[in-house]
Scaffold this motif. Structure first.
Motif, PDB file in Angstrom:
ATOM      1  N   GLY A 261      41.335  48.669  27.928  1.00 13.10           N
ATOM      2  CA  GLY A 261      41.282  47.424  27.170  1.00 13.10           C
ATOM      3  C   GLY A 261      41.542  46.195  28.018  1.00 13.10           C
ATOM      4  N   GLN A 262      42.055  46.392  29.229  1.00 14.23           N
ATOM      5  CA  GLN A 262      42.296  45.275  30.149  1.00 14.23           C
ATOM      6  C   GLN A 262      41.054  44.951  30.983  1.00 14.23           C
ATOM      7  N   GLY A 263      40.036  45.802  30.884  1.00 15.46           N
ATOM      8  CA  GLY A 263      38.819  45.573  31.642  1.00 15.46           C
ATOM      9  C   GLY A 263      38.947  45.920  33.107  1.00 15.46           C
ATOM     10  N   MET A 264      39.907  46.747  33.466  1.00 18.72           N
ATOM     11  CA  MET A 264      40.091  47.153  34.855  1.00 18.72           C
ATOM     12  C   MET A 264      40.841  48.478  34.902  1.00 18.72           C
ATOM     13  N   THR A 265      40.897  49.061  36.089  1.00 17.16           N
ATOM     14  CA  THR A 265      41.679  50.285  36.283  1.00 17.16           C
ATOM     15  C   THR A 265      43.075  49.924  36.760  1.00 17.16           C
ATOM     16  N   VAL A 266      43.970  50.898  36.747  1.00 17.84           N
ATOM     17  CA  VAL A 266      45.324  50.675  37.262  1.00 17.84           C
ATOM     18  C   VAL A 266      45.256  50.364  38.754  1.00 17.84           C
ATOM     19  N   ALA A 267      44.381  51.062  39.479  1.00 16.02           N
ATOM     20  CA  ALA A 267      44.242  50.826  40.920  1.00 16.02           C
ATOM     21  C   ALA A 267      43.799  49.391  41.193  1.00 16.02           C
ATOM     22  N   ALA A 268      42.872  48.890  40.378  1.00 15.87           N
ATOM     23  CA  ALA A 268      42.398  47.516  40.557  1.00 15.87           C
ATOM     24  C   ALA A 268      43.520  46.520  40.256  1.00 15.87           C
ATOM     25  N   TYR A 269      44.323  46.809  39.214  1.00 14.56           N
ATOM     26  CA  TYR A 269      45.445  45.916  38.895  1.00 14.56           C
ATOM     27  C   TYR A 269      46.454  45.890  40.043  1.00 14.56           C
ATOM     28  N   LEU A 270      46.751  47.067  40.605  1.00 16.27           N
ATOM     29  CA  LEU A 270      47.685  47.151  41.721  1.00 16.27           C
ATOM     30  C   LEU A 270      47.135  46.397  42.933  1.00 16.27           C
ATOM     31  N   ARG A 271      45.837  46.562  43.208  1.00 14.36           N
ATOM     32  CA  ARG A 271      45.208  45.856  44.334  1.00 14.36           C
ATOM     33  C   ARG A 271      45.295  44.352  44.154  1.00 14.36           C
ATOM     34  N   ASP A 272      44.955  43.871  42.951  1.00 12.40           N
ATOM     35  CA  ASP A 272      44.976  42.429  42.702  1.00 12.40           C
ATOM     36  C   ASP A 272      46.394  41.868  42.797  1.00 12.40           C
ATOM     37  N   HIS A 273      47.365  42.644  42.332  1.00  9.08           N
ATOM     38  CA  HIS A 273      48.760  42.211  42.455  1.00  9.08           C
ATOM     39  C   HIS A 273      49.139  42.042  43.919  1.00  9.08           C
ATOM     40  N   ARG A 274      48.754  42.959  44.751  1.00 10.68           N
ATOM     41  CA  ARG A 274      49.073  42.878  46.180  1.00 10.68           C
ATOM     42  C   ARG A 274      48.342  41.717  46.840  1.00 10.68           C
ATOM     43  N   LEU A 275      47.114  41.455  46.428  1.00 11.62           N
ATOM     44  CA  LEU A 275      46.381  40.316  46.981  1.00 11.62           C
ATOM     45  C   LEU A 275      47.056  38.999  46.592  1.00 11.62           C
ATOM     46  N   ARG A 276      47.513  38.897  45.360  1.00 13.47           N
ATOM     47  CA  ARG A 276      48.223  37.685  44.936  1.00 13.47           C
ATOM     48  C   ARG A 276      49.517  37.515  45.715  1.00 13.47           C
ATOM     49  N   THR A 277      50.198  38.635  45.955  1.00 15.00           N
ATOM     50  CA  THR A 277      51.429  38.584  46.747  1.00 15.00           C
ATOM     51  C   THR A 277      51.133  38.146  48.175  1.00 15.00           C
ATOM     52  N   PHE A 278      50.048  38.649  48.748  1.00 15.41           N
ATOM     53  CA  PHE A 278      49.659  38.262  50.109  1.00 15.41           C
ATOM     54  C   PHE A 278      49.411  36.760  50.184  1.00 15.41           C
ATOM     55  N   THR A 307      40.981  43.265  56.117  1.00 14.81           N
ATOM     56  CA  THR A 307      40.076  42.122  56.259  1.00 14.81           C
ATOM     57  C   THR A 307      38.800  42.337  55.458  1.00 14.81           C
ATOM     58  N   LYS A 308      38.254  43.556  55.506  1.00 15.35           N
ATOM     59  CA  LYS A 308      37.044  43.864  54.740  1.00 15.35           C
ATOM     60  C   LYS A 308      37.293  43.711  53.236  1.00 15.35           C
ATOM     61  N   LEU A 309      38.440  44.231  52.770  1.00 22.73           N
ATOM     62  CA  LEU A 309      38.776  44.120  51.351  1.00 22.73           C
ATOM     63  C   LEU A 309      38.925  42.653  50.960  1.00 22.73           C
ATOM     64  N   PHE A 310      39.630  41.901  51.777  1.00 21.66           N
ATOM     65  CA  PHE A 310      39.884  40.496  51.466  1.00 21.66           C
ATOM     66  C   PHE A 310      38.579  39.711  51.400  1.00 21.66           C
ATOM     67  N   ARG A 311      37.684  39.942  52.366  1.00 27.47           N
ATOM     68  CA  ARG A 311      36.408  39.235  52.392  1.00 27.47           C
ATOM     69  C   ARG A 311      35.551  39.616  51.178  1.00 27.47           C
ATOM     70  N   ARG A 312      35.608  40.878  50.777  1.00 23.09           N
ATOM     71  CA  ARG A 312      34.824  41.320  49.624  1.00 23.09           C
ATOM     72  C   ARG A 312      35.291  40.641  48.348  1.00 23.09           C
ATOM     73  N   ILE A 313      36.595  40.417  48.209  1.00 23.54           N
ATOM     74  CA  ILE A 313      37.133  39.819  46.991  1.00 23.54           C
ATOM     75  C   ILE A 313      37.014  38.292  47.010  1.00 23.54           C
ATOM     76  N   TYR A 314      37.342  37.666  48.151  1.00 18.19           N
ATOM     77  CA  TYR A 314      37.425  36.212  48.215  1.00 18.19           C
ATOM     78  C   TYR A 314      36.254  35.542  48.945  1.00 18.19           C
ATOM     79  N   GLY A 315      35.394  36.355  49.598  1.00 17.07           N
ATOM     80  CA  GLY A 315      34.254  35.788  50.301  1.00 17.07           C
ATOM     81  C   GLY A 315      34.595  35.092  51.583  1.00 17.07           C
ATOM     82  N   THR A 316      35.783  35.306  52.113  1.00 13.66           N
ATOM     83  CA  THR A 316      36.216  34.716  53.361  1.00 13.66           C
ATOM     84  C   THR A 316      37.241  35.625  53.999  1.00 13.66           C
TER      85      THR A 316
END
Length: 334
Positions: A261-278, A307-316
């Motif tokens: 119902g959140q429109g994402m997986t737990v893994a995606a939520y954990l990844r996004d949380h870590r990216l916000r923390t970064f 770096t690959k993950l970051f570029r894929r999400i943020y385009g930079t």
């Protein structure tokens, strides 16, 4: 069993229990009207609320796994939690309450309950409550939180404060046992009373288990638990979906279903949380090495993978993002 005179106040003791009775309007300052060295209230009488004395007699019995409290109130005003209670109180658990006689109002957790003879309701000692407008006799069976958590799934405890169980199939049995205990305290052996108390506490927990939350509420509660856990431990590189399921004692499929119902997986939520923390670390410590900040946010892989993950999400790239953040900070400073 009559109330002791203030200068004769002494709880009578036996193995694994204490029991006593005291009138709050008669007890002198310095005499505690609840049990000491246990998991119950410890308050210095005379008990007052909003400057006025509370006209209440308390009887209690502490057994091996639960406690019995009988409040015989002649109070027409209010009673409730005070700062003094919070400072002195070691009580942590649930109160399964039964009105043996009279009426009362209870306000707790956004609920206003108007209760009368025979009503059964729950209070959580961690949630503030106020009782008002009552000449009533109320029995509360107190179950310490460790015993509650061991017997009831955490999702079923959501919003338990202020729930009324009068129509539950077990409420009648609970009331019968409570009425027996009111008459039996002081007239049966401590061992016999402890058996009745333990059984009554079990019935109270069974009532909670029978009236669990809806599927939607359970999913919402599980999502909240995951988010709380990730907020506390997301910077641990060892935290994964499988480990989250283990820590919360649920299946991985339950996590996937709850997060659908959140429109994402737990893994995606954990990844996004870590990216916000970064990004927060990048803003606060711009001179630190990128890989060091990535590890601090919970990314345990190689620098190139991050770096690959970051570029894929943020385009930079992370380095380019740092330059952009520095320019943004400079503009704000000017």
């Amino acid at each position: 069993m009559t109330s002791p005179k203030p200068d004769q106040y002494r709880p009578w003791r036996a193995k694994r229990f204490e029991a006593a009775e005291v009138d709050s309007t008669q007890a002198t300052p310095g005499v505690r009207d609840y049990l000491e060295e246990t998991f119950l209230y410890r308050r210095t009488p005379p008990v007052c609320f909003d400057g006025g004395p509370v006209n209440t007699t308390m009887r209690w019995f502490v057994g091996s796994t639960a406690a019995f409290l009988h409040s015989m109130s002649r109070n027409a005003g209010e009673t409730g939690r005070r700062k003094e209670d919070d400072d002195a109180d070691s009580m942590d658990g649930l109160l399964a309450c039964f009105i043996t006689h009279g009426r009362m109002e209870v306000e707790t957790d956004g609920r206003l309950l108007r209760l009368r003879d025979g009503d059964v309701f729950m209070l959580d000692t961690a949630v503030p409550h106020v009782m008002r407008d009552y000449p009533a006799h109320v029995v509360a069976i107190f179950v310490p939180r460790p015993a509650v958590v061991a017997a009831v799934d955490a999702a079923r405890l959501r919003g338990i404060a202020g729930q009324v169980f009068t129509d539950s199939e077990l409420a009648e049995l609970f009331g019968l046992q409570v009425r027996y205990m009111v008459g039996a305290l002081g007239s049966v052996s401590p061992a016999t009373f402890d058996v009745a108390l333990t059984t009554t506490a079990d019935v109270a927990l069974a009532m909670i288990r029978q009236t669990g939350p809806s599927v939607a509420e359970a999913k919402s509660h599980l999502v909240a638990r995951v988010k709380t856990l990730v907020a506390a431990t997301g910077s641990d590189p060892e935290l994964t979906t499988a480990r989250i399921a283990t820590m919360l004692n649920v299946s991985r499929s339950s996590l996937y279903t709850a997060f659908a119902g959140q429109g994402m997986t737990v893994a995606a939520y954990l990844r996004d949380h870590r990216l916000r923390t970064f990004l927060q670390l990048l803003r606060s410590t711009p001179d630190a090495p990128i890989q060091e900040l990535a590890r601090g946010a919970g990314f345990g892989g190689s620098a190139s993978d991050f770096t690959k993950l970051f570029r894929r999400i943020y385009g930079t790239s992370p380095s380019e993002m740092r330059l952009a953040l520095l320019k943004e900070a400079t503009v704000r400073a000017d």
